[in-house]
Design a protein around this motif. Structure first.
Motif, PDB file in Angstrom:
ATOM      1  N   UNK A 552     -10.980 -30.988   3.496  1.00 45.61           N
ATOM      2  CA  UNK A 552      -9.717 -31.028   2.767  1.00 45.61           C
ATOM      3  C   UNK A 552      -8.547 -31.060   3.771  1.00 45.61           C
ATOM      4  N   UNK A 553      -7.318 -31.161   3.261  1.00 43.15           N
ATOM      5  CA  UNK A 553      -6.158 -31.340   4.121  1.00 43.15           C
ATOM      6  C   UNK A 553      -5.893 -30.121   5.018  1.00 43.15           C
ATOM      7  N   UNK A 554      -6.169 -28.924   4.490  1.00 43.21           N
ATOM      8  CA  UNK A 554      -5.995 -27.718   5.308  1.00 43.21           C
ATOM      9  C   UNK A 554      -6.938 -27.750   6.514  1.00 43.21           C
ATOM     10  N   UNK A 555      -8.199 -28.120   6.238  1.00 41.15           N
ATOM     11  CA  UNK A 555      -9.191 -28.114   7.310  1.00 41.15           C
ATOM     12  C   UNK A 555      -8.855 -29.139   8.387  1.00 41.15           C
ATOM     13  N   UNK A 556      -8.397 -30.341   7.971  1.00 44.14           N
ATOM     14  CA  UNK A 556      -8.041 -31.375   8.952  1.00 44.14           C
ATOM     15  C   UNK A 556      -6.891 -30.894   9.839  1.00 44.14           C
ATOM     16  N   UNK A 557      -5.878 -30.312   9.214  1.00 45.68           N
ATOM     17  CA  UNK A 557      -4.725 -29.809   9.978  1.00 45.68           C
ATOM     18  C   UNK A 557      -5.159 -28.700  10.941  1.00 45.68           C
ATOM     19  N   UNK A 558      -5.964 -27.774  10.451  1.00 46.13           N
ATOM     20  CA  UNK A 558      -6.327 -26.611  11.256  1.00 46.13           C
ATOM     21  C   UNK A 558      -7.247 -26.968  12.414  1.00 46.13           C
ATOM     22  N   UNK A 559      -8.098 -27.994  12.250  1.00 49.33           N
ATOM     23  CA  UNK A 559      -8.935 -28.410  13.372  1.00 49.33           C
ATOM     24  C   UNK A 559      -8.067 -28.900  14.527  1.00 49.33           C
ATOM     25  N   UNK A 560      -7.035 -29.677  14.201  1.00 45.46           N
ATOM     26  CA  UNK A 560      -6.141 -30.174  15.244  1.00 45.46           C
ATOM     27  C   UNK A 560      -5.320 -29.036  15.850  1.00 45.46           C
ATOM     28  N   UNK A 561      -4.853 -28.124  15.012  1.00 49.00           N
ATOM     29  CA  UNK A 561      -4.055 -27.005  15.498  1.00 49.00           C
ATOM     30  C   UNK A 561      -4.864 -26.109  16.427  1.00 49.00           C
ATOM     31  N   UNK A 563      -7.585 -26.983  18.130  1.00 49.31           N
ATOM     32  CA  UNK A 563      -7.937 -27.723  19.354  1.00 49.31           C
ATOM     33  C   UNK A 563      -6.738 -27.768  20.309  1.00 49.31           C
ATOM     34  N   UNK A 564      -5.531 -27.943  19.759  1.00 50.20           N
ATOM     35  CA  UNK A 564      -4.336 -27.983  20.609  1.00 50.20           C
ATOM     36  C   UNK A 564      -4.139 -26.669  21.351  1.00 50.20           C
ATOM     37  N   UNK A 565      -4.368 -25.534  20.670  1.00 50.35           N
ATOM     38  CA  UNK A 565      -4.210 -24.239  21.321  1.00 50.35           C
ATOM     39  C   UNK A 565      -5.313 -24.009  22.344  1.00 50.35           C
ATOM     40  N   UNK A 566      -6.533 -24.470  22.057  1.00 52.45           N
ATOM     41  CA  UNK A 566      -7.617 -24.368  23.031  1.00 52.45           C
ATOM     42  C   UNK A 566      -7.245 -25.082  24.322  1.00 52.45           C
ATOM     43  N   UNK A 567      -6.672 -26.298  24.189  1.00 43.92           N
ATOM     44  CA  UNK A 567      -6.293 -27.082  25.369  1.00 43.92           C
ATOM     45  C   UNK A 567      -5.218 -26.364  26.180  1.00 43.92           C
ATOM     46  N   UNK A 568      -4.257 -25.724  25.502  1.00 43.84           N
ATOM     47  CA  UNK A 568      -3.200 -25.003  26.207  1.00 43.84           C
ATOM     48  C   UNK A 568      -3.754 -23.823  26.992  1.00 43.84           C
ATOM     49  N   UNK A 569      -4.792 -23.203  26.467  1.00 48.02           N
ATOM     50  CA  UNK A 569      -5.389 -22.042  27.140  1.00 48.02           C
ATOM     51  C   UNK A 569      -6.280 -22.460  28.296  1.00 48.02           C
ATOM     52  N   UNK A 570      -6.464 -23.777  28.433  1.00 45.40           N
ATOM     53  CA  UNK A 570      -7.223 -24.304  29.582  1.00 45.40           C
ATOM     54  C   UNK A 570      -8.688 -24.056  29.446  1.00 45.40           C
TER      55      UNK A 570
END
Length: 570
Positions: A552-561, A563-570
């Motif tokens: 659903x739309x929540x899940x699609x948004x949250x997967x990207x959100x 993943x973006x925070x994971x990348x920032x944490x290195x």
């Protein structure tokens, strides 16, 4: 008989109290009032039912050969076994509880059984508000009188209909036991309870399916209320013991030892016997079999019907403790199954599905594949399965095992149903509802929604692996992010949750796992296998081929959100 005993008691009191007229006449007055009240109550019920009073009597029930079967002859008499006038609904006016034996209202007039009915006074007329009967149909659809006043092949037997008061509410129970004796083998035990709310009797759910027939270690574990004392016992027995203890009965054991019977009513000071049935005989073993051979009929068997209602003068209240009321919600379901699988079904395959009335986690164990070594296995042929549920931390078997002969293909799961092709044609379903299931045969039909059960190898305690260290401290319930499918989780929200990079990775995969995806990485797969909600259904390649439409739309948004925070944490 009862009246004569009471009159004798009054005479003795008069004789001993000569010279003290006040005490003499007070005792006589109380006894006469008691006798009068009992007679008036019995008279009211007799007028309402058309039945005579037959409580407190002994009836002959000879054993008769019916073809090749031995059956105890039915008690022919019908009537009132006991009645008690009491304020059962706490409305400051008395009701009458009547226990009778006669034609059944629920199972047809051709069958006789014990009936418990409540009568209330409306203006100047007594009217029945509700009733229940100590009878049911057996698995073959035959009528069964639970009180065994009607035919039975049990020669040693005791049953108690009793009441108690818990948290201000009156509860009625029927408990019986058939002990081993000359013409019976094994031990049967049964308990069922009802409450009365002022207009209706309601079954106490915790007493549903509290019945046992058998012997050996399981009977010992049940009757001593201690499964841990036995090396081998069924999970159904452990569940019965747990539920019995939760009811708050103050006894150390139930059932019997082959010679004596220990009833809850006789052991618990908060339980008051209403009517007690006791069956026995005056014969030894040699006489029994000699008479069988010579006459085809056995005399000497009897049943006592004891009316104990006149002895009830005060019913104390028993309060359940806070622990009894709440402990069933404090145990992790996944932990229960994990501990259970360490010592049970080692080498077999299993899966956990969300089924039942409330989508609770159900453990499904497939047997017969112990020679295989795959960690994940989706059989192409039918296999036997055993279904388990949990109740307050105790794992118990639901129903009987389902055997290979019922199916000719792999098992599927959809909704509340386990589904497979039937050897009889069509398909075969196991519909799980609560703590039971029904088996049904359907002539045709199929659905693309049916998902084959992918099973995991149970390697027992010796093969267990360490769980990921990212698991517990910030996990809410069984999910790391329980709202990832229902709310937009911004970077700020995620940071406020205090999750590590490893936990964020699991939270992102959690979105996939909700939809049944399996994982190639063993540690990730092991982690989700430990979650009670997880039902693995799709191999990674199969799931990925479905595309993003499954989210659903929540899940699609949250997967990207995430993943973006994971990348920032290195």
């Amino acid at each position: 008989m009862k009246k004569m005993k009471n009159v004798a008691a009054v005479f003795l009191a008069c004789f001993l109290a000569v010279g003290n007229g006040t005490i003499l006449w007070a005792a006589e007055d109380r006894a006469e009032v008691q006798i009068t009240q009992e007679e008036e109550t019995q008279s009211i019920i007799s007028q309402l039912t058309g039945l005579p009073y037959i409580g407190g009597q002994r009836f002959d029930t000879p054993l008769v050969m019916q073809g090749e079967m031995m059956e105890l002859q039915n008690v022919d008499e019908q009537g009132i076994l006991g009645c008690l006038k009491w304020d059962f609904d706490n409305d400051n006016s008395d009701e009458i509880l009547a226990v009778t034996y006669g034609p059944s209202e629920s199972f047809g007039a051709e069958n006789k059984c014990v009936r418990v009915a409540m009568y209330e006074l409306s203006v100047d007329t007594w009217m029945a508000s509700d009733m229940f009967e100590l009878a049911e149909y057996d698995r073959e659809g035959r009528f069964k009188d639970l009180a065994t006043i009607s035919g039975s092949n049990m020669t040693a037997y005791e049953g108690n209909l009793f009441l108690r008061r818990v948290n201000g509410q009156y509860q009625f129970f029927y408990e019986y036991n058939a002990s081993p004796k000359y013409l019976a083998s094994g031990t049967e035990w049964y308990l069922k309870g009802y409450t009365y709310d002022g207009s209706n009797f309601s079954v106490i759910e915790n007493t549903l399916n509290m019945a046992y027939a058998g012997s050996g270690p399981e009977a010992d574990a049940l009757f001593h209320l201690n499964p841990d004392s036995q090396s081998s016992y069924g999970q159904s027995i452990a569940n019965i013991i747990k539920r019995y203890k939760e009811l708050g009965f103050q006894v150390e054991q139930i059932g019997g030892d082959g010679e004596n019977f220990y009833s809850t009513a006789s052991q618990d000071p908060n339980c008051h016997s209403l009517v007690r049935f006791l069956r026995g005989d005056n014969l030894d073993g040699e006489s029994v079999y000699e008479r069988l051979r010579a006459e085809g009929r056995l005399d000497g068997f009897w049943i006592d019907i004891e009316d104990n209602t006149s002895s009830i003068r005060d019913i104390g209240d028993q309060a359940q403790t806070e622990e009894e009321l709440t402990d069933s919600d404090t145990v992790s379901v996944s932990g229960c199954y994990e501990e259970f699988l360490k010592t049970n079904h080692a080498g077999d395959y299993y899966t956990i599905v969300e089924a039942g009335e409330n989508q609770e986690s159900i453990l499904v164990v497939a047997t017969g594949f112990s020679e295989r070594n795959e960690d994940i296995y989706t059989p192409e042929l039918g296999y036997d399965i055993v279904i388990y549920g949990t109740d307050g931390g105790a794992v118990h078997q639901i129903g009987e095992p389902l055997h290979l002969s019922e199916s000719s293909g792999p098992w599927y799961f959809y909704g509340n149903k386990l589904i497979c092709n039937s050897r009889k044609g069509g398909y075969y379903t196991v519909d799980i509802t609560g703590d039971t299931y029904t088996q049904n045969i359907h002539h045709d039909g199929s659905s693309s929604d049916w998902k084959p059960l992918s099973l995991r190898k149970n390697r027992g305690a010796a093969g267990e692996q360490t769980q990921p260290s990212t698991e517990d401290t910030t996990v809410s319930g069984q999910y790391i992010l329980p709202d990832s499918n229902s709310e937009y989780l911004t970077e700020e929200i995620l940071i406020s949750r205090g999750l590590t990079k490893e936990q964020l990775g699991l939270a992102r995969n959690e979105i996939f796992a909700r939809h049944g995806r399996m994982f190639d990485t063993p540690e990730i797969q092991q982690y989700f296998d430990s979650r009670s909600w997880y039902a693995p259904r799709y191999a990674p390649a199969e799931f990925d081929a479905m595309g993003d439409g499954i989210f659903n739309e929540y899940e699609k948004y949250n997967m990207e959100s995430i993943k973006a925070l994971e990348d920032k944490l290195g």
